[in-house]
Design a protein around this motif. Structure first.
Motif, PDB file in Angstrom:
ATOM      1  N   TYR A  33     -11.345  -0.593   0.443  1.00  0.00           N
ATOM      2  CA  TYR A  33     -10.058  -0.393  -0.231  1.00  0.00           C
ATOM      3  C   TYR A  33      -8.993  -1.345   0.317  1.00  0.00           C
ATOM      4  O   TYR A  33      -8.107  -1.782  -0.431  1.00  0.00           O
ATOM      5  CB  TYR A  33      -9.574   1.056  -0.145  1.00  0.00           C
ATOM      6  CG  TYR A  33      -8.607   1.318  -1.279  1.00  0.00           C
ATOM      7  CD1 TYR A  33      -9.080   1.679  -2.535  1.00  0.00           C
ATOM      8  CD2 TYR A  33      -7.243   1.081  -1.130  1.00  0.00           C
ATOM      9  CE1 TYR A  33      -8.220   1.817  -3.609  1.00  0.00           C
ATOM     10  CE2 TYR A  33      -6.372   1.218  -2.202  1.00  0.00           C
ATOM     11  CZ  TYR A  33      -6.875   1.588  -3.432  1.00  0.00           C
ATOM     12  OH  TYR A  33      -6.029   1.691  -4.504  1.00  0.00           O
ATOM     13  N   ALA A  34      -9.081  -1.699   1.588  1.00  0.00           N
ATOM     14  CA  ALA A  34      -8.138  -2.686   2.131  1.00  0.00           C
ATOM     15  C   ALA A  34      -8.311  -4.024   1.412  1.00  0.00           C
ATOM     16  O   ALA A  34      -7.327  -4.726   1.134  1.00  0.00           O
ATOM     17  CB  ALA A  34      -8.345  -2.838   3.635  1.00  0.00           C
ATOM     18  N   SER A  64      -5.194   3.534   4.820  1.00  0.00           N
ATOM     19  CA  SER A  64      -3.917   3.076   5.398  1.00  0.00           C
ATOM     20  C   SER A  64      -4.118   2.552   6.814  1.00  0.00           C
ATOM     21  O   SER A  64      -3.444   1.604   7.236  1.00  0.00           O
ATOM     22  CB  SER A  64      -2.882   4.207   5.382  1.00  0.00           C
ATOM     23  OG  SER A  64      -3.152   5.209   6.348  1.00  0.00           O
ATOM     24  N   VAL A  97      -5.615  -0.935   6.461  1.00  0.00           N
ATOM     25  CA  VAL A  97      -4.599  -1.880   5.998  1.00  0.00           C
ATOM     26  C   VAL A  97      -3.617  -2.197   7.119  1.00  0.00           C
ATOM     27  O   VAL A  97      -3.257  -3.367   7.351  1.00  0.00           O
ATOM     28  CB  VAL A  97      -3.862  -1.326   4.764  1.00  0.00           C
ATOM     29  CG1 VAL A  97      -2.707  -2.249   4.366  1.00  0.00           C
ATOM     30  CG2 VAL A  97      -4.827  -1.158   3.594  1.00  0.00           C
ATOM     31  N   ARG A 114      -6.994   8.246   1.592  1.00  0.00           N
ATOM     32  CA  ARG A 114      -5.735   7.473   1.657  1.00  0.00           C
ATOM     33  C   ARG A 114      -5.334   7.245   3.114  1.00  0.00           C
ATOM     34  O   ARG A 114      -4.857   6.171   3.464  1.00  0.00           O
ATOM     35  CB  ARG A 114      -4.627   8.175   0.876  1.00  0.00           C
ATOM     36  CG  ARG A 114      -3.312   7.369   0.843  1.00  0.00           C
ATOM     37  CD  ARG A 114      -2.603   7.448  -0.466  1.00  0.00           C
ATOM     38  NE  ARG A 114      -1.294   6.804  -0.466  1.00  0.00           N
ATOM     39  CZ  ARG A 114      -1.093   5.503  -0.716  1.00  0.00           C
ATOM     40  NH1 ARG A 114      -2.108   4.704  -0.976  1.00  0.00           N
ATOM     41  NH2 ARG A 114       0.138   5.005  -0.711  1.00  0.00           N
ATOM     42  N   PHE A 131       0.837  -1.203   0.000  1.00  0.00           N
ATOM     43  CA  PHE A 131       0.000   0.000   0.000  1.00  0.00           C
ATOM     44  C   PHE A 131       0.873   1.255   0.000  1.00  0.00           C
ATOM     45  O   PHE A 131       0.589   2.223  -0.730  1.00  0.00           O
ATOM     46  CB  PHE A 131      -0.902  -0.015   1.235  1.00  0.00           C
ATOM     47  CG  PHE A 131      -1.834   1.166   1.333  1.00  0.00           C
ATOM     48  CD1 PHE A 131      -3.079   1.140   0.736  1.00  0.00           C
ATOM     49  CD2 PHE A 131      -1.451   2.304   2.026  1.00  0.00           C
ATOM     50  CE1 PHE A 131      -3.939   2.227   0.817  1.00  0.00           C
ATOM     51  CE2 PHE A 131      -2.301   3.389   2.114  1.00  0.00           C
ATOM     52  CZ  PHE A 131      -3.546   3.356   1.504  1.00  0.00           C
ATOM     53  N   ARG A 132       1.919   1.259   0.802  1.00  0.00           N
ATOM     54  CA  ARG A 132       2.812   2.427   0.874  1.00  0.00           C
ATOM     55  C   ARG A 132       3.425   2.745  -0.482  1.00  0.00           C
ATOM     56  O   ARG A 132       3.599   3.914  -0.841  1.00  0.00           O
ATOM     57  CB  ARG A 132       3.918   2.176   1.896  1.00  0.00           C
ATOM     58  CG  ARG A 132       3.462   2.156   3.342  1.00  0.00           C
ATOM     59  CD  ARG A 132       4.627   1.885   4.271  1.00  0.00           C
ATOM     60  NE  ARG A 132       5.675   2.904   4.131  1.00  0.00           N
ATOM     61  CZ  ARG A 132       6.858   2.842   4.724  1.00  0.00           C
ATOM     62  NH1 ARG A 132       7.162   1.798   5.494  1.00  0.00           N
ATOM     63  NH2 ARG A 132       7.749   3.794   4.561  1.00  0.00           N
ATOM     64  N   HIS A 136      -0.599   8.515   3.865  1.00  0.00           N
ATOM     65  CA  HIS A 136      -0.794   7.315   4.686  1.00  0.00           C
ATOM     66  C   HIS A 136      -0.123   7.503   6.044  1.00  0.00           C
ATOM     67  O   HIS A 136       0.696   8.408   6.234  1.00  0.00           O
ATOM     68  CB  HIS A 136      -0.304   6.061   3.964  1.00  0.00           C
ATOM     69  CG  HIS A 136       1.157   6.013   3.679  1.00  0.00           C
ATOM     70  ND1 HIS A 136       2.114   5.825   4.661  1.00  0.00           N
ATOM     71  CD2 HIS A 136       1.858   6.115   2.508  1.00  0.00           C
ATOM     72  CE1 HIS A 136       3.313   5.800   4.121  1.00  0.00           C
ATOM     73  NE2 HIS A 136       3.194   5.981   2.823  1.00  0.00           N
ATOM     74  N   TYR A 190      -2.096  -6.686  -4.201  1.00  0.00           N
ATOM     75  CA  TYR A 190      -0.870  -7.284  -3.660  1.00  0.00           C
ATOM     76  C   TYR A 190      -0.675  -8.695  -4.208  1.00  0.00           C
ATOM     77  O   TYR A 190       0.420  -9.075  -4.640  1.00  0.00           O
ATOM     78  CB  TYR A 190      -0.962  -7.300  -2.137  1.00  0.00           C
ATOM     79  CG  TYR A 190       0.130  -8.080  -1.436  1.00  0.00           C
ATOM     80  CD1 TYR A 190       1.406  -7.559  -1.267  1.00  0.00           C
ATOM     81  CD2 TYR A 190      -0.139  -9.353  -0.921  1.00  0.00           C
ATOM     82  CE1 TYR A 190       2.395  -8.278  -0.616  1.00  0.00           C
ATOM     83  CE2 TYR A 190       0.836 -10.080  -0.262  1.00  0.00           C
ATOM     84  CZ  TYR A 190       2.103  -9.530  -0.108  1.00  0.00           C
ATOM     85  OH  TYR A 190       3.078 -10.249   0.528  1.00  0.00           O
ATOM     86  N   ASN A 199      -6.677  -3.559  -1.962  1.00  0.00           N
ATOM     87  CA  ASN A 199      -5.227  -3.535  -1.819  1.00  0.00           C
ATOM     88  C   ASN A 199      -4.673  -4.957  -1.705  1.00  0.00           C
ATOM     89  O   ASN A 199      -3.626  -5.277  -2.290  1.00  0.00           O
ATOM     90  CB  ASN A 199      -4.849  -2.719  -0.580  1.00  0.00           C
ATOM     91  CG  ASN A 199      -3.355  -2.652  -0.345  1.00  0.00           C
ATOM     92  OD1 ASN A 199      -2.625  -1.973  -1.043  1.00  0.00           O
ATOM     93  ND2 ASN A 199      -2.890  -3.372   0.667  1.00  0.00           N
ATOM     94  N   MET A 207      -3.505   3.818  -6.314  1.00  0.00           N
ATOM     95  CA  MET A 207      -4.653   4.385  -5.604  1.00  0.00           C
ATOM     96  C   MET A 207      -5.075   5.719  -6.201  1.00  0.00           C
ATOM     97  O   MET A 207      -6.260   6.075  -6.147  1.00  0.00           O
ATOM     98  CB  MET A 207      -4.348   4.545  -4.116  1.00  0.00           C
ATOM     99  CG  MET A 207      -5.589   4.893  -3.310  1.00  0.00           C
ATOM    100  SD  MET A 207      -5.332   4.833  -1.514  1.00  0.00           S
ATOM    101  CE  MET A 207      -7.040   5.064  -0.956  1.00  0.00           C
TER     102      MET A 207
END
Length: 465
Positions: free
Chosen positions: A439-440, A134, A137, A130, A67-68, A95, A447, A443, A74
């Motif tokens: 969104y998590a 974050s 996540v 965002r 995510f970072r 984030h 990933y 993500n 995003m």
């Protein structure tokens, strides 16, 4: 901001009528969105090829690390979400790990946003979403349940909303001077009677105060043939002498001197005078961050009075913001360089900043011209270990980030209209909590797609660095 307070309130209310607060729960279907592997690969084209596998290795360490590094992914998703039409200066990558402590010019430890590589004016919701995502996540990474994650997201967004309402009632100067110092954070912890977190924060403060140019100098340099030089630690830290033939060293030093002279002109006169008292000693390429890996980043060692008076600067490449392709041209300022874009955004959003913050456009050792922004490598800088926070810690940290983001937005956007839009209810908090969880999920899907691409050999990965 122009217009009466009543007119600005009316603007916010009209925006809410057009885009209700509940609409911010929406995350449009992923059908037809660009392949995240292709989005990330598109950034690789301008990066150092030998470092790109390290970037993927760092991103694939975990969904939170991914995510970072996936701000570009995003950005495209955020562009498809509802927008109130109210804008401000965005961090572009707000984030939770891009907040932290550092020293003010008055040598006071402050808490603020600390990454502006993607900064541009845009819809304020993008930064808040965002941040919220974050937290969700990071909460998953920490093993927190859905209720605990939701509480942390609500705490952050609720604090953003309440802070914006408070800033809306304050004068321009009062908002501009607002900042979160270490004293304010300690007071907040005492108010919650949390002795454990008070002690932990005290240790973090003490550690941050040791992270300065002298500490970095001792850690990153050694004596070579009687001269102090930056120590090689390839591929993460490579002295410039290892990258170019010895015969080119003198030409390179002239190039660096020119770069520093040009950069100095972007500083205020008093700081330019201070900078001109330092002389160049050595330079090395450094790998930094997660999403930034592969961009050109240098650390430059300079001496002031003597070798016991070192200054280490970070000279970091400033590529085009990942937000730029998703914003109308009217919101993109006509800066002379991407480095100036980064520095301008940072100066607008931070309550106080690095005295050596500046920019320059320079020719690299490969003969190509690129934009850079410059700051001290370390100046009491520290960040929280978000990945190891418990439920209470993440919730508390989220509130601090939410207040800080609201203060940054209030400095550059119409805080009165934004507060009127947000209202004093909790509909927005609930909407962002739903968005963050959705969104998590996305993500994690992205990933897995990138991890699958790595296994298939579509991308090269170098882990453990």
């Amino acid at each position: 901001m122009t217009g009466s307070v009543a007119a600005r309130i009316a603007t916010g209310l009209a925006a809410r009528k057009q885009v209700p607060l509940a609409a911010h729960a929406e995350l449009p279907e992923g059908t037809g969105r660009p392949d995240p592997v292709e989005v990330l690969a598109g950034q690789d084209a301008t990066r150092l090829p030998e470092l790109v596998p390290i970037r993927y290795g760092r991103m694939l360490a975990s969904p939170f690390a991914f995510f970072r590094g996936a701000a570009a992914v995003m950005a495209g998703d955020l562009a498809a979400t509802p927008s109130s039409g109210l804008t401000c200066q965005l961090s572009g990558d707000a984030h939770v790990s891009n907040f932290g402590v550092f020293a003010s010019p008055e040598r006071r430890l402050v808490f603020d946003l600390n990454d502006f590589d993607e900064t541009l004016p845009g819809p304020w919701e993008w930064d808040v979403k965002r941040l919220a995502a974050s937290i969700a996540v990071a909460g998953r990474e920490n093993g927190l349940g859905r209720k605990a994650r939701a509480a942390a997201v609500r705490a952050a967004t609720g604090r953003y909303r309440s802070a914006m309402n408070r800033f809306a009632g304050q004068g321009d100067l009062q908002v501009w001077y607002a900042q979160a110092g270490a004293d304010e954070v300690e007071a907040m912890l005492k108010a919650r009677a949390d002795k454990t977190k008070q002690r932990r924060f005290a240790r973090q403060q003490a550690k941050a105060r040791t992270r300065d140019s002298l500490q970095a100098y001792r850690k990153l340099t050694s004596v070579v043939d009687g001269c102090r030089r930056i120590t090689a630690d390839p591929p993460l830290l490579v002295p410039v002498g290892h990258l170019v033939p010895d015969a080119d060293r003198e030409d390179l030093e002239f190039m660096v001197q020119d770069l520093l002279a040009g950069y100095a002109t972007t500083l205020p006169a008093d700081r330019r005078h201070l900078m001109n008292g330092f002389r160049f000693v050595d330079m090395a390429r450094k790998v930094v961050g997660v999403g930034s890996v592969g961009t050109r980043c240098w650390i430059v060692l300079l001496y002031g009075r003597d070798e016991n008076d070192p200054l280490l600067l970070q000279v970091k490449e400033a590529p085009r913001s990942v937000l730029a392709d998703h914003l109308p041209g009217v919101l993109r300022p006509n800066h002379r360089s991407e480095g100036e874009r980064v520095v301008t955004g940072q100066r607008l959003m931070q309550a106080t900043g690095d005295i050596f913050l500046g920019w320059e456009t320079a020719e690299g050792i490969d003969g190509l011209t690129r934009d850079f922004h410059v700051r001290q490598l370390r100046d009491w800088k520290g960040s929280a270990a978000v990945e190891s926070m418990d439920a209470a810690g993440l919730r508390l940290y989220g509130t601090l980030c939410g207040w800080t983001l609201a203060r940054a937005h209030a400095r550059t956007g119409d805080r009165v209209a934004m507060a009127a839009y947000l209202d004093d209810g909790k509909v927005f908090d609930a909407a962002l909590t739903e968005f963050a969880e959705s969104y998590a999920d996305r993500n994690e899907q992205d990933y897995r797609l990138v991890a699958r691409a790595a296994r298939a050999g579509r991308i090269e990965v170098r882990s453990g660095l």
